[in-house]
Design an enzyme around this catalytic site. Sequence first.
Site, PDB file in Angstrom:
ATOM      1  N   THR A 153       0.782  -1.232   0.000  1.00 26.55           N
ATOM      2  CA  THR A 153       0.000   0.000   0.000  1.00 26.55           C
ATOM      3  C   THR A 153       0.819   1.291   0.000  1.00 26.55           C
ATOM      4  O   THR A 153       1.815   1.389   0.727  1.00 26.55           O
ATOM      5  CB  THR A 153      -0.808   0.011   1.316  1.00 26.55           C
ATOM      6  N   ASP A 184      -6.357  -3.902   5.323  1.00 22.29           N
ATOM      7  CA  ASP A 184      -6.482  -2.798   6.285  1.00 22.29           C
ATOM      8  C   ASP A 184      -6.705  -1.435   5.636  1.00 22.29           C
ATOM      9  O   ASP A 184      -7.240  -0.519   6.272  1.00 22.29           O
ATOM     10  CB  ASP A 184      -5.197  -2.701   7.121  1.00 22.29           C
ATOM     11  N   GLY A 204       1.605  -2.557   4.838  1.00 18.48           N
ATOM     12  CA  GLY A 204       2.086  -3.871   5.272  1.00 18.48           C
ATOM     13  C   GLY A 204       0.973  -4.889   5.215  1.00 18.48           C
ATOM     14  O   GLY A 204      -0.061  -4.661   4.565  1.00 18.48           O
TER      15      GLY A 204
HETATM   16  N1  GLY Z   1      -1.913  -3.244   3.400  1.00 18.43           N
HETATM   17  C1  GLY Z   1      -2.618  -3.678   2.288  1.00 18.43           C
HETATM   18  C2  GLY Z   1      -3.326  -4.925   2.434  1.00 18.43           C
HETATM   19  O1  GLY Z   1      -2.979  -5.760   3.242  1.00 18.43           O
HETATM   20  O2  GLY Z   1      -4.286  -5.109   1.709  1.00 18.43           O
END
Ligand code: GLY
Length: 286
Positions: A153, A184, A204
Amino acid sequence: MQLPMIIVHGGAGKWKDEKIPIGMEYVDKAAEVGHAILMKGGSALDAAEACTMFMESCGKLNCGKGAVRNEDDVLELDAMIIDGNNLDFGSVAAVKDVQNPISLARYIMEETKYKFFAGQSAKKIYDEMIESGYRKEVKSGALESSIAPDSDTVGCIAIDTKGNIAATSSTGGIKKKKAGRIGDSPVMGSGAYATDQCAASATGWGEHIMRVVLSRMVVQYVETGEDPMKAAHRGMKMFEEKTGSEAGIIVADNKGNFGYASNAKAMPLTVIQGMSAKKMSTSCQK
Ligand code: GLY
């Protein structure tokens, strides 16, 4: 004076050595796009959206056009934008055929009475957004990924000259994820969080970031007196201890103080502060 300021990251992860300079180049350009808006007196929200749109459209980072594909070889994108001043946000998840999900997230925040849309319903809201003229369609049809990113991300935090804070996150999620899986990034408090004092944006492994509500925790550390840099490191320590996983975080307060930390191999990052446009870039390599 440290305002206006923008802090941008291009994703924490197992970056291949040769791709780190590419990530840094595009994060740097994205920060310049956002900071230029702030320098002209633009709002934190406008700067954060434009900066994130640039990353989504560049094809080099794990978001928008360049995002990793799911197990069906399809781009399913998640994004969130937060207006810290009003504790307001808009989110989209598992949306297809949308090049700039961050603009759709902003449309949801500003133009609907809801906060979060997923899948086909989010695409319908997107069509409504284009129809209304809120944003122009950048590109329709199948989206092409020009490199396969090894990163996660992207996100940014912008603070305008009035001290207003906006934060974003945008992602294709985890490579080869199961269709419909949502991480997330669009989840308020996990992928990002912002108040009128402070904001954080995380990157992450989403399943683990959600377990500790990482961004909210780091903002709380600042709200209770921690310096942003110490708060970022404390957040990552807590995350690693509780989950054993990899992530990264950026944080900034409404005075333009900032922090960042990552336990991944690399996390390209640029900060631009003040009317003198003082710049700091790092790959946050271990
Ligand atoms: N941080 C992005 C995901 O796990 O979708």
